[in-house]
Design a protein around this motif. Sequence first.
Motif, PDB file in Angstrom:
ATOM      1  N   GLN A 160       0.439  54.231  50.991  1.00 11.87           N
ATOM      2  CA  GLN A 160      -0.385  55.378  50.608  1.00 11.87           C
ATOM      3  C   GLN A 160       0.093  56.074  49.340  1.00 11.87           C
ATOM      4  OE1 GLN A 160      -1.366  57.958  53.905  1.00 11.87           O
ATOM      5  NE2 GLN A 160      -1.439  56.270  55.354  1.00 11.87           N
ATOM      6  N   ARG A 161       0.695  55.307  48.438  1.00 12.36           N
ATOM      7  CA  ARG A 161       0.988  55.841  47.109  1.00 12.36           C
ATOM      8  C   ARG A 161      -0.205  55.655  46.189  1.00 12.36           C
ATOM      9  NH1 ARG A 161       6.772  53.860  45.019  1.00 12.36           N
ATOM     10  NH2 ARG A 161       6.122  55.205  43.305  1.00 12.36           N
ATOM     11  N   LEU A 162      -1.198  54.878  46.633  1.00  9.89           N
ATOM     12  CA  LEU A 162      -2.458  54.705  45.924  1.00  9.89           C
ATOM     13  C   LEU A 162      -3.601  54.896  46.908  1.00  9.89           C
ATOM     14  CD1 LEU A 162      -1.701  51.516  43.757  1.00  9.89           C
ATOM     15  CD2 LEU A 162      -1.894  53.863  42.906  1.00  9.89           C
ATOM     16  N   ASP A 163      -4.728  55.367  46.393  1.00 12.93           N
ATOM     17  CA  ASP A 163      -5.916  55.514  47.221  1.00 12.93           C
ATOM     18  C   ASP A 163      -6.836  54.311  47.119  1.00 12.93           C
ATOM     19  OD1 ASP A 163      -5.392  58.312  48.029  1.00 12.93           O
ATOM     20  OD2 ASP A 163      -5.709  58.739  45.903  1.00 12.93           O
ATOM     21  N   LEU A 164      -6.746  53.581  46.004  1.00 13.23           N
ATOM     22  CA  LEU A 164      -7.674  52.486  45.742  1.00 13.23           C
ATOM     23  C   LEU A 164      -7.039  51.505  44.776  1.00 13.23           C
ATOM     24  CD1 LEU A 164     -10.719  51.498  46.024  1.00 13.23           C
ATOM     25  CD2 LEU A 164     -11.095  52.660  43.843  1.00 13.23           C
ATOM     26  N   VAL A 165      -7.362  50.236  44.936  1.00 11.65           N
ATOM     27  CA  VAL A 165      -6.964  49.201  43.983  1.00 11.65           C
ATOM     28  C   VAL A 165      -8.217  48.472  43.534  1.00 11.65           C
ATOM     29  CG1 VAL A 165      -5.734  47.020  43.661  1.00 11.65           C
ATOM     30  CG2 VAL A 165      -4.638  48.891  44.903  1.00 11.65           C
ATOM     31  N   ILE A 166      -8.380  48.335  42.216  1.00 15.63           N
ATOM     32  CA  ILE A 166      -9.494  47.584  41.647  1.00 15.63           C
ATOM     33  C   ILE A 166      -8.972  46.227  41.201  1.00 15.63           C
ATOM     34  CG2 ILE A 166     -11.168  47.480  39.761  1.00 15.63           C
ATOM     35  CD1 ILE A 166     -11.294  50.519  39.839  1.00 15.63           C
ATOM     36  N   SER A 167      -9.648  45.162  41.641  1.00 15.46           N
ATOM     37  CA  SER A 167      -9.160  43.811  41.388  1.00 15.46           C
ATOM     38  C   SER A 167     -10.321  42.861  41.136  1.00 15.46           C
ATOM     39  CB  SER A 167      -8.347  43.332  42.599  1.00 15.46           C
ATOM     40  OG  SER A 167      -7.945  41.984  42.459  1.00 15.46           O
ATOM     41  N   ASP A 168      -9.980  41.647  40.642  1.00 19.20           N
ATOM     42  CA  ASP A 168     -11.003  40.612  40.464  1.00 19.20           C
ATOM     43  C   ASP A 168     -11.066  39.687  41.675  1.00 19.20           C
ATOM     44  OD1 ASP A 168      -8.588  39.287  40.109  1.00 19.20           O
ATOM     45  OD2 ASP A 168      -9.310  38.035  38.468  1.00 19.20           O
ATOM     46  N   ILE A 209     -10.363  47.832  46.795  1.00 14.90           N
ATOM     47  CA  ILE A 209      -9.557  47.604  47.993  1.00 14.90           C
ATOM     48  C   ILE A 209      -8.950  48.934  48.426  1.00 14.90           C
ATOM     49  CG2 ILE A 209      -7.657  46.294  49.001  1.00 14.90           C
ATOM     50  CD1 ILE A 209      -7.981  44.260  46.745  1.00 14.90           C
ATOM     51  N   SER A 210      -9.181  49.309  49.666  1.00 18.76           N
ATOM     52  CA  SER A 210      -8.654  50.564  50.198  1.00 18.76           C
ATOM     53  C   SER A 210      -8.105  50.323  51.595  1.00 18.76           C
ATOM     54  CB  SER A 210      -9.740  51.646  50.236  1.00 18.76           C
ATOM     55  OG  SER A 210     -10.766  51.270  51.140  1.00 18.76           O
ATOM     56  N   VAL A 211      -7.441  51.329  52.147  1.00 14.89           N
ATOM     57  CA  VAL A 211      -6.864  51.182  53.487  1.00 14.89           C
ATOM     58  C   VAL A 211      -7.831  51.649  54.561  1.00 14.89           C
ATOM     59  CG1 VAL A 211      -4.485  51.383  52.704  1.00 14.89           C
ATOM     60  CG2 VAL A 211      -5.757  53.447  53.301  1.00 14.89           C
ATOM     61  N   GLU A 212      -8.974  52.179  54.155  1.00 18.37           N
ATOM     62  CA  GLU A 212      -9.944  52.669  55.121  1.00 18.37           C
ATOM     63  C   GLU A 212     -11.153  51.742  55.186  1.00 18.37           C
ATOM     64  OE1 GLU A 212     -10.896  56.500  53.602  1.00 18.37           O
ATOM     65  OE2 GLU A 212      -9.301  57.506  54.715  1.00 18.37           O
ATOM     66  N   ARG A 213     -11.525  51.343  56.382  1.00 18.94           N
ATOM     67  CA  ARG A 213     -12.738  50.530  56.527  1.00 18.94           C
ATOM     68  C   ARG A 213     -13.967  51.378  56.193  1.00 18.94           C
ATOM     69  NH1 ARG A 213     -13.918  45.826  59.097  1.00 18.94           N
ATOM     70  NH2 ARG A 213     -11.900  45.777  60.158  1.00 18.94           N
ATOM     71  N   LYS A 214     -13.975  52.607  56.682  1.00 24.14           N
ATOM     72  CA  LYS A 214     -15.058  53.536  56.357  1.00 24.14           C
ATOM     73  C   LYS A 214     -14.555  54.467  55.267  1.00 24.14           C
ATOM     74  CE  LYS A 214     -18.310  56.863  58.316  1.00 24.14           C
ATOM     75  NZ  LYS A 214     -18.753  57.575  59.539  1.00 24.14           N
ATOM     76  N   VAL A 215     -15.076  54.311  54.077  1.00 20.21           N
ATOM     77  CA  VAL A 215     -14.573  55.055  52.926  1.00 20.21           C
ATOM     78  C   VAL A 215     -14.955  56.529  53.039  1.00 20.21           C
ATOM     79  CG1 VAL A 215     -14.693  55.303  50.434  1.00 20.21           C
ATOM     80  CG2 VAL A 215     -14.657  53.031  51.450  1.00 20.21           C
ATOM     81  N   LYS A 216     -13.963  57.409  52.839  1.00 25.37           N
ATOM     82  CA  LYS A 216     -14.201  58.850  52.906  1.00 25.37           C
ATOM     83  C   LYS A 216     -13.849  59.552  51.598  1.00 25.37           C
ATOM     84  CE  LYS A 216     -13.085  58.858  57.861  1.00 25.37           C
ATOM     85  NZ  LYS A 216     -12.165  59.400  58.906  1.00 25.37           N
ATOM     86  N   GLN A 241      -7.371  70.630  42.685  1.00 20.13           N
ATOM     87  CA  GLN A 241      -8.058  69.383  42.402  1.00 20.13           C
ATOM     88  C   GLN A 241      -7.744  68.345  43.475  1.00 20.13           C
ATOM     89  OE1 GLN A 241      -6.233  68.925  38.450  1.00 20.13           O
ATOM     90  NE2 GLN A 241      -8.292  68.901  37.605  1.00 20.13           N
ATOM     91  N   ILE A 242      -8.675  67.431  43.679  1.00  8.28           N
ATOM     92  CA  ILE A 242      -8.438  66.284  44.555  1.00  8.28           C
ATOM     93  C   ILE A 242      -7.762  65.203  43.724  1.00  8.28           C
ATOM     94  CG2 ILE A 242      -9.501  64.531  46.014  1.00  8.28           C
ATOM     95  CD1 ILE A 242     -11.869  66.457  46.383  1.00  8.28           C
ATOM     96  N   LEU A 243      -6.563  64.800  44.104  1.00  7.93           N
ATOM     97  CA  LEU A 243      -5.859  63.749  43.377  1.00  7.93           C
ATOM     98  C   LEU A 243      -6.414  62.394  43.790  1.00  7.93           C
ATOM     99  CD1 LEU A 243      -3.611  62.922  41.424  1.00  7.93           C
ATOM    100  CD2 LEU A 243      -2.033  62.912  43.374  1.00  7.93           C
ATOM    101  N   PHE A 244      -6.798  61.594  42.808  1.00  4.28           N
ATOM    102  CA  PHE A 244      -7.361  60.265  43.068  1.00  4.28           C
ATOM    103  C   PHE A 244      -6.484  59.244  42.359  1.00  4.28           C
ATOM    104  CE2 PHE A 244     -11.173  57.263  42.309  1.00  4.28           C
ATOM    105  CZ  PHE A 244     -10.878  56.571  43.474  1.00  4.28           C
ATOM    106  N   ARG A 245      -5.689  58.516  43.132  1.00  3.60           N
ATOM    107  CA  ARG A 245      -4.708  57.582  42.583  1.00  3.60           C
ATOM    108  C   ARG A 245      -5.260  56.157  42.643  1.00  3.60           C
ATOM    109  NH1 ARG A 245      -0.502  59.284  46.990  1.00  3.60           N
ATOM    110  NH2 ARG A 245      -2.432  58.822  48.101  1.00  3.60           N
ATOM    111  N   VAL A 246      -5.516  55.591  41.479  1.00  2.00           N
ATOM    112  CA  VAL A 246      -6.151  54.277  41.388  1.00  2.00           C
ATOM    113  C   VAL A 246      -5.192  53.282  40.739  1.00  2.00           C
ATOM    114  CG1 VAL A 246      -8.092  52.972  40.460  1.00  2.00           C
ATOM    115  CG2 VAL A 246      -8.414  55.349  41.170  1.00  2.00           C
ATOM    116  N   GLY A 247      -5.030  52.148  41.383  1.00  3.66           N
ATOM    117  CA  GLY A 247      -4.283  51.045  40.801  1.00  3.66           C
ATOM    118  C   GLY A 247      -5.254  49.998  40.277  1.00  3.66           C
ATOM    119  N   VAL A 248      -4.995  49.487  39.090  1.00  5.49           N
ATOM    120  CA  VAL A 248      -5.883  48.506  38.464  1.00  5.49           C
ATOM    121  C   VAL A 248      -5.099  47.223  38.203  1.00  5.49           C
ATOM    122  CG1 VAL A 248      -7.365  47.984  36.503  1.00  5.49           C
ATOM    123  CG2 VAL A 248      -7.228  50.330  37.370  1.00  5.49           C
ATOM    124  N   ALA A 249      -5.561  46.122  38.770  1.00  2.55           N
ATOM    125  CA  ALA A 249      -4.922  44.828  38.499  1.00  2.55           C
ATOM    126  C   ALA A 249      -5.034  44.533  37.005  1.00  2.55           C
ATOM    127  CB  ALA A 249      -5.580  43.725  39.315  1.00  2.55           C
TER     128      ALA A 249
END
Length: 298
Positions: free
Chosen positions: A140-148, A273-280, A91-99
């Motif tokens: 890089q302990r998270l792939d994405l952060v969702i925030s307001d 919010i991610s660390v990549e400008r071009k999302v892959k 599986q592809i691990l998708f680590r999401v942080g949520v504010a």
Amino acid sequence: MLNYRQLHYFWVVARTGSIVRAGEQLNLTPQTISGQISLLEQTYGIELFRRVGRQLELTESGRQALTYAEQMFQIGGELEAMLRTRPDEQQILFRVGVADVVPKSIVYRLLAPTMDMEDALRLSCREDKLERLLADLAIQRLDLVISDSPMPSYLDIKGYSQRLGECGISFFATPALAAGLDKDFPACLQHAPLLIPGQETVVRSRLLRWFAEQQIQPRIVGEFDDSALMQAFGQSGSGIFIGPSVIADEVCRQYGVERIGQTDAVIESFYAISVERKVKHPGILAITEGARRQLFNW
């Protein structure tokens, strides 16, 4: 270098609460386990356990060490499971942080498209304060952060913000509370009991500014960083509460409340919010596309 075997013995003892029970689980003698933990303590000059009667209690150093050990062995277990899985089954691990200020219903609607992907994806979702989540994103302990809010400019962290969408806010109340309002919206909010988001939310300042423009002074009876807790108090009839208009029908069904009014003058925005400008990452792509086409209808 840290002796991971000794740390593992400490972790098992801390989880079982007993050297004897840890020995039974590890198939080792209590003397072996006790001796290895003593060596770990001597190496770093600390005490991990103290004996209280016949019981072992963690010291402050022990509690801090346990927090790290839990994370390390959880990750180790995930690594072992990955290595044992055939490449075509991985599986592809998708680590999401949520504010923690983002409404849970919005989070679910944003993440839902990842459950329907053709790629085998495993979602790991963690809620916390935004700054701590961004720190984990940076290493890089998270792939994405969702925030307001987008990436704060004052943080020295490399990250890129994508606006997922925005909407106005709605006001909700129990039927009993709504029946007691004797004026039309928004005048009915004057001196009415109101539950508002906490100071860390972006929408709070916009909401208070709107009240000032409307010359309305509600009676604020509660402030909440956690939107789910605010909604729970609202469901009990403690006060009127707000939520994103895009999920208004869902809020009414879930909490048995009525929408007494809405305004587009107060906007809630949501960002990825991610660390990549071009999302892959396929998970991020699924979220951004789902938000634009399904949730916010861009």
